[in-house]
Design an enzyme around this catalytic site. Structure first.
Site, PDB file in Angstrom:
ATOM      1  N   PRO A 181      38.013  39.454  39.524  1.00 57.06           N
ATOM      2  CA  PRO A 181      36.744  39.685  40.209  1.00 57.06           C
ATOM      3  C   PRO A 181      35.623  39.942  39.207  1.00 57.06           C
ATOM      4  O   PRO A 181      35.794  40.667  38.232  1.00 57.06           O
ATOM      5  CB  PRO A 181      37.025  40.935  41.061  1.00 57.06           C
ATOM      6  CG  PRO A 181      38.496  40.890  41.290  1.00 57.06           C
ATOM      7  CD  PRO A 181      39.076  40.336  40.031  1.00 57.06           C
ATOM      8  N   GLU A 182      34.489  39.320  39.458  1.00 54.46           N
ATOM      9  CA  GLU A 182      33.331  39.495  38.590  1.00 54.46           C
ATOM     10  C   GLU A 182      32.334  40.421  39.281  1.00 54.46           C
ATOM     11  O   GLU A 182      32.621  40.993  40.331  1.00 54.46           O
ATOM     12  CB  GLU A 182      32.731  38.133  38.251  1.00 54.46           C
ATOM     13  CG  GLU A 182      33.727  37.207  37.557  1.00 54.46           C
ATOM     14  CD  GLU A 182      33.159  35.827  37.239  1.00 54.46           C
ATOM     15  OE1 GLU A 182      31.925  35.712  37.063  1.00 54.46           O
ATOM     16  OE2 GLU A 182      33.944  34.864  37.155  1.00 54.46           O
ATOM     17  N   HIS A 214      53.107  46.859  47.799  1.00 49.85           N
ATOM     18  CA  HIS A 214      52.155  46.860  46.691  1.00 49.85           C
ATOM     19  C   HIS A 214      51.029  47.870  46.887  1.00 49.85           C
ATOM     20  O   HIS A 214      50.053  47.866  46.147  1.00 49.85           O
ATOM     21  CB  HIS A 214      51.565  45.462  46.511  1.00 49.85           C
ATOM     22  CG  HIS A 214      52.588  44.406  46.217  1.00 49.85           C
ATOM     23  ND1 HIS A 214      53.489  44.503  45.178  1.00 49.85           N
ATOM     24  CD2 HIS A 214      52.861  43.230  46.848  1.00 49.85           C
ATOM     25  CE1 HIS A 214      54.274  43.440  45.171  1.00 49.85           C
ATOM     26  NE2 HIS A 214      53.916  42.654  46.170  1.00 49.85           N
ATOM     27  N   ARG A 249      49.933  42.379  41.255  1.00 47.15           N
ATOM     28  CA  ARG A 249      50.188  42.088  39.838  1.00 47.15           C
ATOM     29  C   ARG A 249      50.052  43.316  38.943  1.00 47.15           C
ATOM     30  O   ARG A 249      50.459  43.296  37.791  1.00 47.15           O
ATOM     31  CB  ARG A 249      49.230  40.995  39.348  1.00 47.15           C
ATOM     32  CG  ARG A 249      49.318  39.713  40.153  1.00 47.15           C
ATOM     33  CD  ARG A 249      48.404  38.658  39.572  1.00 47.15           C
ATOM     34  NE  ARG A 249      48.235  37.545  40.482  1.00 47.15           N
ATOM     35  CZ  ARG A 249      47.502  36.465  40.217  1.00 47.15           C
ATOM     36  NH1 ARG A 249      46.872  36.377  39.064  1.00 47.15           N
ATOM     37  NH2 ARG A 249      47.386  35.496  41.095  1.00 47.15           N
ATOM     38  N   LYS A 293      23.482  33.836  16.795  1.00 47.76           N
ATOM     39  CA  LYS A 293      24.880  33.604  17.150  1.00 47.76           C
ATOM     40  C   LYS A 293      25.178  32.103  17.159  1.00 47.76           C
ATOM     41  O   LYS A 293      24.475  31.323  17.808  1.00 47.76           O
ATOM     42  CB  LYS A 293      25.210  34.213  18.511  1.00 47.76           C
ATOM     43  CG  LYS A 293      25.221  35.743  18.515  1.00 47.76           C
ATOM     44  CD  LYS A 293      25.792  36.288  19.801  1.00 47.76           C
ATOM     45  CE  LYS A 293      25.899  37.806  19.736  1.00 47.76           C
ATOM     46  NZ  LYS A 293      26.870  38.243  18.704  1.00 47.76           N
TER      47      LYS A 293
END
Length: 286
Positions: A2-3, A103, A124, A167
């Site tokens: 998730p962002e 879970h 997970r 960069k």
């Protein structure tokens, strides 16, 4: 993983039942998630009230009355589910499938204006929870050196250009660096670069001037659009109400390899950069 938009969607779902509420009971079904839970974790939460539920990058942070911050990360498959009669579901998204109860690893029993049971489920176990002192939050291992929030006043074209100056890494890789800007991940970097017409292969230091200004605007724009849509439901993400986000149906490039670009009809390309798939239009993005 998730962002920012997915985590912000979860934060907004949890806030009505967590802010101002008190941890009445904390069930720990196991002693660890991705990492061991902090010593005395449950006892340090019980009786504490949540003064504010915030987000920093891809993390949820709950400021406690005890002077500590509860830091929570969803990992790859973590999700919070709220059980409370007084909370109504948005009703805008497809319903998520139920996660197996085996879970359910951490369960918060909250007392307050909207009593609720908040269950953290993580098949997970890549997510984690930690406790940090409020005064030392920005110096703790999770946030030390983290860049500005893209939806805050600290993020601007000037700050982005300064962070990218000199960069030589590709701009795609640079934007995934949480020290440059917090909360961005593979999905929204691909989408923001497409909207700003910047090639993911372009050297980060060359993204300056008008390109940098355009990129800054589009980063904010794509994040706001995704939050409005409830995030993107890829694999395991769901909001705190158990709903799936809808933004994946609005992707311009992500996961659209071979499909026509919405602007020029050129097939969307896919390349691998630093082990991650990058989707872009080779004609529109320069």
């Amino acid at each position: 993983m998730p962002e920012l938009p997915e985590v912000e969607t979860v934060r907004r779902g949890l806030a009505p039942v967590m802010e101002g509420a008190v941890f009445r009971r904390v069930e720990l079904r196991r002693p660890d998630l991705r990492f061991p839970l902090p010593a005395g974790f449950a006892n340090r939460l019980i009786g504490a009230s949540i003064e504010a539920l915030d987000r920093r990058g891809k993390y949820l942070t709950a400021r406690l009355s005890t002077g500590e911050i509860l830091v929570m990360h969803l990992g790859m498959s973590g999700r919070f589910t709220v059980t409370a009669d007084s909370i109504k579901k948005p009703g805008r998204f497809h319903a998520a499938q139920n996660c197996a109860q085996k879970h359910d690893h951490v369960i918060f029993h909250m007392a307050g204006a909207h009593p609720a049971v908040i269950t953290y489920n993580d098949p997970r176990r890549f997510g984690f929870m930690d406790l940090a002192a409020v005064a030392d939050l920005e110096k703790c291992k999770h946030f030390k050196g983290m860049g500005p929030e893209p939806l805050s006043n600290q993020f601007s074209a000037a700050s982005l250009n300064a962070a990218l100056k000199g960069k030589s890494t590709p701009i795609k890789a640079a934007l995934l660096d949480q020290r440059i800007v917090a909360g961005l991940g593979n999905i929204y970097v691909c989408e923001a670069l497409y909207r700003s017409r910047i090639s993911p292969r372009r050297k980060a230091g060359s993204v300056a001037g008008k390109r940098g200004e355009r990129l800054c605007v589009e980063i904010v724009s794509v994040l706001r659009d995704a939050i409005e849509a409830g995030g993107s439901s890829l694999r395991d993400f769901a909001s705190a109400e158990g709903e799936l986000g809808y933004f994946q149906h609005r992707f311009d490039v992500y996961d659209r390899e071979g499909e026509a670009c919405r602007q020029c009809a050129n097939p969307i390309s896919r390349v691998v950069q630093a082990g991650r798939s990058t989707f872009f239009c080779s004609r529109c993005q320069r």
